[in-house]
Motif scaffolding. Structure first.
Motif, PDB file in Angstrom:
ATOM      1  N   ASP A   1       0.821  -1.359  -0.149  1.00  0.00           N
ATOM      2  CA  ASP A   1       0.100   0.125   0.202  1.00  0.00           C
ATOM      3  C   ASP A   1       0.730   1.216  -0.008  1.00  0.00           C
ATOM      4  O   ASP A   1       0.579   2.325  -0.617  1.00  0.00           O
ATOM      5  CB  ASP A   1      -0.996  -0.029   1.052  1.00  0.00           C
ATOM      6  CG  ASP A   1      -0.454   0.001   2.472  1.00  0.00           C
ATOM      7  OD1 ASP A   1       0.758  -0.454   2.604  1.00  0.00           O
ATOM      8  OD2 ASP A   1      -0.945   0.295   3.580  1.00  0.00           O
ATOM      9  N   ALA A   2       2.047   1.231   0.588  1.00  0.00           N
ATOM     10  CA  ALA A   2       2.873   2.411   0.772  1.00  0.00           C
ATOM     11  C   ALA A   2       3.377   2.570  -0.731  1.00  0.00           C
ATOM     12  O   ALA A   2       3.642   3.739  -1.149  1.00  0.00           O
ATOM     13  CB  ALA A   2       4.018   2.188   1.626  1.00  0.00           C
ATOM     14  N   VAL A   3       3.911   1.491  -1.403  1.00  0.00           N
ATOM     15  CA  VAL A   3       4.276   1.642  -2.897  1.00  0.00           C
ATOM     16  C   VAL A   3       3.346   2.003  -3.502  1.00  0.00           C
ATOM     17  O   VAL A   3       3.636   3.015  -4.509  1.00  0.00           O
ATOM     18  CB  VAL A   3       5.006   0.319  -3.288  1.00  0.00           C
ATOM     19  CG1 VAL A   3       5.454   0.248  -4.900  1.00  0.00           C
ATOM     20  CG2 VAL A   3       6.026  -0.148  -2.469  1.00  0.00           C
ATOM     21  N   ALA A   4       1.980   1.635  -3.698  1.00  0.00           N
ATOM     22  CA  ALA A   4       1.045   2.184  -4.360  1.00  0.00           C
ATOM     23  C   ALA A   4       0.875   3.618  -4.309  1.00  0.00           C
ATOM     24  O   ALA A   4       0.357   4.242  -5.264  1.00  0.00           O
ATOM     25  CB  ALA A   4      -0.142   1.176  -4.279  1.00  0.00           C
TER      26      ALA A   4
ATOM     27  N   ARG B   1       7.270   6.862   4.408  1.00  0.00           N
ATOM     28  CA  ARG B   1       6.694   5.861   5.125  1.00  0.00           C
ATOM     29  C   ARG B   1       7.957   4.665   4.655  1.00  0.00           C
ATOM     30  O   ARG B   1       8.130   3.879   5.825  1.00  0.00           O
ATOM     31  CB  ARG B   1       5.264   5.445   4.956  1.00  0.00           C
ATOM     32  CG  ARG B   1       4.901   4.124   5.646  1.00  0.00           C
ATOM     33  CD  ARG B   1       3.647   3.712   5.104  1.00  0.00           C
ATOM     34  NE  ARG B   1       3.275   2.354   5.853  1.00  0.00           N
ATOM     35  CZ  ARG B   1       2.194   1.562   5.589  1.00  0.00           C
ATOM     36  NH1 ARG B   1       1.694   1.971   4.516  1.00  0.00           N
ATOM     37  NH2 ARG B   1       1.909   0.551   6.106  1.00  0.00           N
ATOM     38  N   VAL B   2       8.179   4.499   3.621  1.00  0.00           N
ATOM     39  CA  VAL B   2       9.036   3.304   3.410  1.00  0.00           C
ATOM     40  C   VAL B   2      10.381   3.769   4.019  1.00  0.00           C
ATOM     41  O   VAL B   2      11.199   2.851   4.703  1.00  0.00           O
ATOM     42  CB  VAL B   2       9.379   3.260   1.838  1.00  0.00           C
ATOM     43  CG1 VAL B   2      10.458   2.332   1.560  1.00  0.00           C
ATOM     44  CG2 VAL B   2       8.215   2.712   1.127  1.00  0.00           C
ATOM     45  N   GLU B   3      10.906   5.003   3.985  1.00  0.00           N
ATOM     46  CA  GLU B   3      12.234   5.436   4.666  1.00  0.00           C
ATOM     47  C   GLU B   3      11.893   5.129   6.172  1.00  0.00           C
ATOM     48  O   GLU B   3      13.068   4.802   6.806  1.00  0.00           O
ATOM     49  CB  GLU B   3      12.204   6.769   4.363  1.00  0.00           C
ATOM     50  CG  GLU B   3      13.902   7.359   5.121  1.00  0.00           C
ATOM     51  CD  GLU B   3      14.271   8.852   4.723  1.00  0.00           C
ATOM     52  OE1 GLU B   3      14.963   9.454   5.700  1.00  0.00           O
ATOM     53  OE2 GLU B   3      13.475   9.266   3.709  1.00  0.00           O
ATOM     54  N   ARG B   4      10.931   5.538   6.760  1.00  0.00           N
ATOM     55  CA  ARG B   4      11.014   5.295   8.273  1.00  0.00           C
ATOM     56  C   ARG B   4      10.914   4.051   8.583  1.00  0.00           C
ATOM     57  O   ARG B   4      11.393   3.562   9.629  1.00  0.00           O
ATOM     58  CB  ARG B   4       9.503   5.967   8.771  1.00  0.00           C
ATOM     59  CG  ARG B   4       9.080   5.627  10.240  1.00  0.00           C
ATOM     60  CD  ARG B   4       7.958   6.501  10.594  1.00  0.00           C
ATOM     61  NE  ARG B   4       6.529   5.870   9.725  1.00  0.00           N
ATOM     62  CZ  ARG B   4       5.960   4.794  10.228  1.00  0.00           C
ATOM     63  NH1 ARG B   4       6.318   3.989  11.049  1.00  0.00           N
ATOM     64  NH2 ARG B   4       4.895   4.460   9.190  1.00  0.00           N
ATOM     65  N   LEU B   5      10.286   2.888   7.707  1.00  0.00           N
ATOM     66  CA  LEU B   5       9.942   1.452   7.958  1.00  0.00           C
ATOM     67  C   LEU B   5      11.606   1.045   7.947  1.00  0.00           C
ATOM     68  O   LEU B   5      12.109   0.062   8.482  1.00  0.00           O
ATOM     69  CB  LEU B   5       9.250   0.766   7.186  1.00  0.00           C
ATOM     70  CG  LEU B   5       7.917   1.051   7.659  1.00  0.00           C
ATOM     71  CD1 LEU B   5       7.097   0.600   6.532  1.00  0.00           C
ATOM     72  CD2 LEU B   5       7.410   0.558   8.702  1.00  0.00           C
TER      73      LEU B   5
END
Length: 220
Positions: free
Chosen positions: A192-195, A201-205
């Protein structure tokens, strides 16, 4: 020619970061921003799996635009793919399993590689051939941490990147094992983050994942 790994201080893919993000790239336009977010979060080693038609283009894009990323290719299962990955700029190779032909091609490629294993006999066979760094796949289904812990005694020279069924809750247990250099997973790149192209959010994860070994805890 680009060096496969960034420096002599990181002699193995297993030593670059505690977690190697495993990507299935559906849209090549996402490759560069994904890589930048992961690198910014502290995960420089990135595995792009050969599971989509744009996978090699994604490797090529990351290699050309994000030099601080150490981009590799995963799900490599044929000698022809080894050649294609090298031409695309892959700096390491990962396979779910191995054959003599595939191992010969990966050796000849000149870049680091992690052949996949799931049994003790496969590990011994690779050690016999001088290969010490391996992918343990599918990690959870093949016995998980209990299996790897059992291998550490008789086969301490083998080191693994367990992949398959690993997430933020069980990654620390794997990373605590003496024969595990890093783990592979995709939880820091949720679909869902990629979409939504939510690279923040990806950087945070990714940052939470990069802190897993030191923290000894979990990230969400």
């Amino acid at each position: 020619m680009t060096s496969p790994l960034p420096s002599s201080s990181a002699a193995s893919v297993l030593d670059l970061a505690p977690v190697v993000p495993v990507l299935v790239v559906e849209d090549v336009a996402d490759a560069v921003p994904l890589a930048r977010a992961l690198v910014a979060g502290g995960l420089p080693a990135i595995e792009v799996t050969l599971r989509t038609p744009v996978a090699l283009d994604a490797v090529r894009a990351i290699s050309g635009v994000v030099p601080e990323a150490v981009v590799g290719a995963g799900t490599v299962i044929t000698p022809a793919q080894v050649t294609a990955c090298g031409e695309a700029g892959a700096r390491f190779l990962v396979s779910p399993g191995w054959t003599e032909a595939l191992l010969t091609a990966m050796r000849a490629s000149g870049v680091p590689f992690l052949p996949g294993v799931s049994t003790t006999s496969e590990v011994v066979a690779l050690l016999e051939r001088g290969v010490r760094d391996m992918k343990f796949f599918p990690a959870q289904a093949a016995g998980g941490t209990a299996y790897l812990r059992s291998l550490a005694g008789p086969l301490p020279q083998a080191r693994f990147c367990p992949t398959g069924g690993i997430g933020p809750d069980n990654a620390p247990e794997y990373l605590a094992l003496p024969n595990v250099g890093c783990v592979g997973g995709s939880w820091m790149v949720p679909a869902d983050a990629v979409a939504a192209r939510d690279w923040t959010r990806v950087e945070r994860l990714a940052r939470a994942a990069s802190d897993l070994r030191a923290a000894g805890g979990t990230c969400r």
